[in-house]
Design a protein around this motif. Structure first.
Motif, PDB file in Angstrom:
ATOM      1  N   THR A   3       0.834  -1.197   0.000  1.00 15.02           N
ATOM      2  CA  THR A   3       0.000   0.000   0.000  1.00 15.02           C
ATOM      3  C   THR A   3       0.868   1.245   0.000  1.00 15.02           C
ATOM      4  O   THR A   3       0.623   2.198  -0.751  1.00 15.02           O
ATOM      5  N   ALA A   4       1.902   1.251   0.830  1.00 11.40           N
ATOM      6  CA  ALA A   4       2.808   2.393   0.875  1.00 11.40           C
ATOM      7  C   ALA A   4       3.521   2.578  -0.456  1.00 11.40           C
ATOM      8  O   ALA A   4       3.707   3.714  -0.924  1.00 11.40           O
ATOM      9  N   LEU A   5       3.917   1.487  -1.080  1.00  9.54           N
ATOM     10  CA  LEU A   5       4.591   1.563  -2.365  1.00  9.54           C
ATOM     11  C   LEU A   5       3.667   2.143  -3.430  1.00  9.54           C
ATOM     12  O   LEU A   5       4.068   3.000  -4.228  1.00  9.54           O
ATOM     13  N   ALA A 154       8.111 -10.997  -5.082  1.00  8.24           N
ATOM     14  CA  ALA A 154       8.457  -9.610  -5.408  1.00  8.24           C
ATOM     15  C   ALA A 154       7.345  -8.677  -4.950  1.00  8.24           C
ATOM     16  O   ALA A 154       6.271  -9.111  -4.534  1.00  8.24           O
ATOM     17  N   ALA A 155       7.628  -7.383  -5.055  1.00  9.24           N
ATOM     18  CA  ALA A 155       6.641  -6.370  -4.654  1.00  9.24           C
ATOM     19  C   ALA A 155       5.589  -6.154  -5.721  1.00  9.24           C
ATOM     20  O   ALA A 155       4.513  -5.618  -5.425  1.00  9.24           O
ATOM     21  N   GLY A 156       5.902  -6.528  -6.956  1.00  9.52           N
ATOM     22  CA  GLY A 156       4.930  -6.302  -8.008  1.00  9.52           C
ATOM     23  C   GLY A 156       5.481  -6.595  -9.382  1.00  9.52           C
ATOM     24  O   GLY A 156       6.610  -7.068  -9.542  1.00  9.52           O
ATOM     25  N   GLU A 176      -4.758  -8.718  -5.012  1.00 16.07           N
ATOM     26  CA  GLU A 176      -4.897  -7.272  -4.846  1.00 16.07           C
ATOM     27  C   GLU A 176      -3.653  -6.576  -4.309  1.00 16.07           C
ATOM     28  O   GLU A 176      -3.438  -5.396  -4.560  1.00 16.07           O
ATOM     29  N   GLU A 177      -2.823  -7.284  -3.548  1.00 15.51           N
ATOM     30  CA  GLU A 177      -1.754  -6.597  -2.834  1.00 15.51           C
ATOM     31  C   GLU A 177      -0.576  -6.150  -3.695  1.00 15.51           C
ATOM     32  O   GLU A 177      -0.128  -5.002  -3.572  1.00 15.51           O
ATOM     33  N   PRO A 178      -0.013  -6.974  -4.576  1.00 12.05           N
ATOM     34  CA  PRO A 178       1.187  -6.545  -5.305  1.00 12.05           C
ATOM     35  C   PRO A 178       0.936  -5.342  -6.212  1.00 12.05           C
ATOM     36  O   PRO A 178      -0.169  -5.140  -6.737  1.00 12.05           O
ATOM     37  N   LEU A 179       1.982  -4.548  -6.392  1.00 18.14           N
ATOM     38  CA  LEU A 179       1.954  -3.450  -7.340  1.00 18.14           C
ATOM     39  C   LEU A 179       1.846  -4.000  -8.764  1.00 18.14           C
ATOM     40  O   LEU A 179       2.548  -4.941  -9.124  1.00 18.14           O
TER      41      LEU A 179
END
Length: 293
Positions: A3-5, A154-156, A176-179
């Protein structure tokens, strides 16, 4: 972290080969361009041309909020230990503002290209061992298997040369979470013939690369769509062109399909390493995000 990313990179970024250079004489130009893009309201810039962490340094030094990512760094050209060392250097100087974008490139571009999925898994294992957080790396994932790996390691995802339909499929796989930050090409031209000619010139090298052509076929395009420089149907799916309203609508279609962020690449008649300042201003105004000086 995700979310912060997402909040940090915002809804729009700029993808550019020109923002990455080995020439030290260009550093002032790159710094000026990065500061300009930050002022225009873009949340991130993505460095094309097989970039490494060091290429982000002049852009980060010239800005205070901008996120900079590689899009992409080939796993064949930079070993994991070197990547980890480069990441640590950038992180020490500019904490939290760099994303390590990785990909497997293409067989025609990497002599050692073998078992790309297994090689990418091993690369991520080595980054884990070297202390590069999963939350600070993103993958240029096109197919389902690599999107699943992105979800888990990974983050996204930063898929290149895709459509909103691909974004919708990617979101279903990622959850839903990953970028999810697809690249999208924009031609600031209203004449259909000129716009499509510029687009075909840009697309031509990619039509020789199976990773992309296989992706197009998975999306429902046919071999006929891939011939003769690409059908109008293919061109119009992969490039935004037209008036401001049409271009804005095409970009927003990615968000409606599930993208968190869209990395916009200006396509025009200039060399690819040109810094298209005027076009960046046009895009910022088109997206209603330009900030006062």
């Amino acid at each position: 972290m995700s979310t912060a990313l997402k909040e940090k990179v915002g809804r729009y970024g700029i993808w550019s080969v020109g923002l990455r250079s080995e020439d030290p004489d260009r550093r002032p130009q790159l710094a000026e361009a990065a500061a300009e893009l930050e002022q225009l309201g873009f949340g991130a810039v993505w460095l094309g041309g097989n970039s490494a962490p060091r290429h982000a340094l002049p852009l980060l030094a010239a800005t205070s909020r901008l996120t900079v990512g590689t899009s992409i760094q080939s796993i064949w050209d930079y070993d994991a230990e070197a990547s980890a060392a480069g990441f640590a250097e950038v992180e020490s100087a500019h904490p939290g503002r760099f994303l390590l974008g990785l990909g497997v490139s293409h067989a025609k571009m990497a002599e050692q290209y073998r078992r790309p999925y297994a090689a990418l898994v091993a690369y991520l294992d080595a980054l884990d061992a070297a202390g590069v957080p999963a939350g600070r790396r993103v993958l240029a994932a096109l197919g389902p298997k690599n999107l699943e790996l992105t979800r888990d390691r990974a983050a996204g995802a930063i898929p290149y040369l895709v459509t909103p339909e691909h974004t919708a499929r990617a979101r279903r796989i990622l959850g839903e979470e990953p970028l999810l930050a697809p690249e999208f090409k924009v031609v600031l031209e209203t004449d259909p013939d000129r716009a499509r000619a510029l687009a075909r010139s840009s697309l031509a090298p990619y039509l020789t690369l199976p990773n992309y052509t296989n992706s197009f076929l998975r999306l429902g395009f046919t071999e006929d769509d891939l011939s003769d420089g690409g059908s109008d149907r293919l061109i119009d799916a992969l490039f935004a062109w037209g008036d401001a309203s049409r271009i804005r609508e095409r970009i927003h279609a990615f968000h409606e399909a599930g993208a968190d962020h869209v990395a916009l690449q200006v396509v025009d008649a200039s060399p690819r390493d040109t810094l298209p300042h005027e076009s960046w201003h046009t895009l910022a105004a088109l997206l209603n995000q330009s900030k006062p000086s």
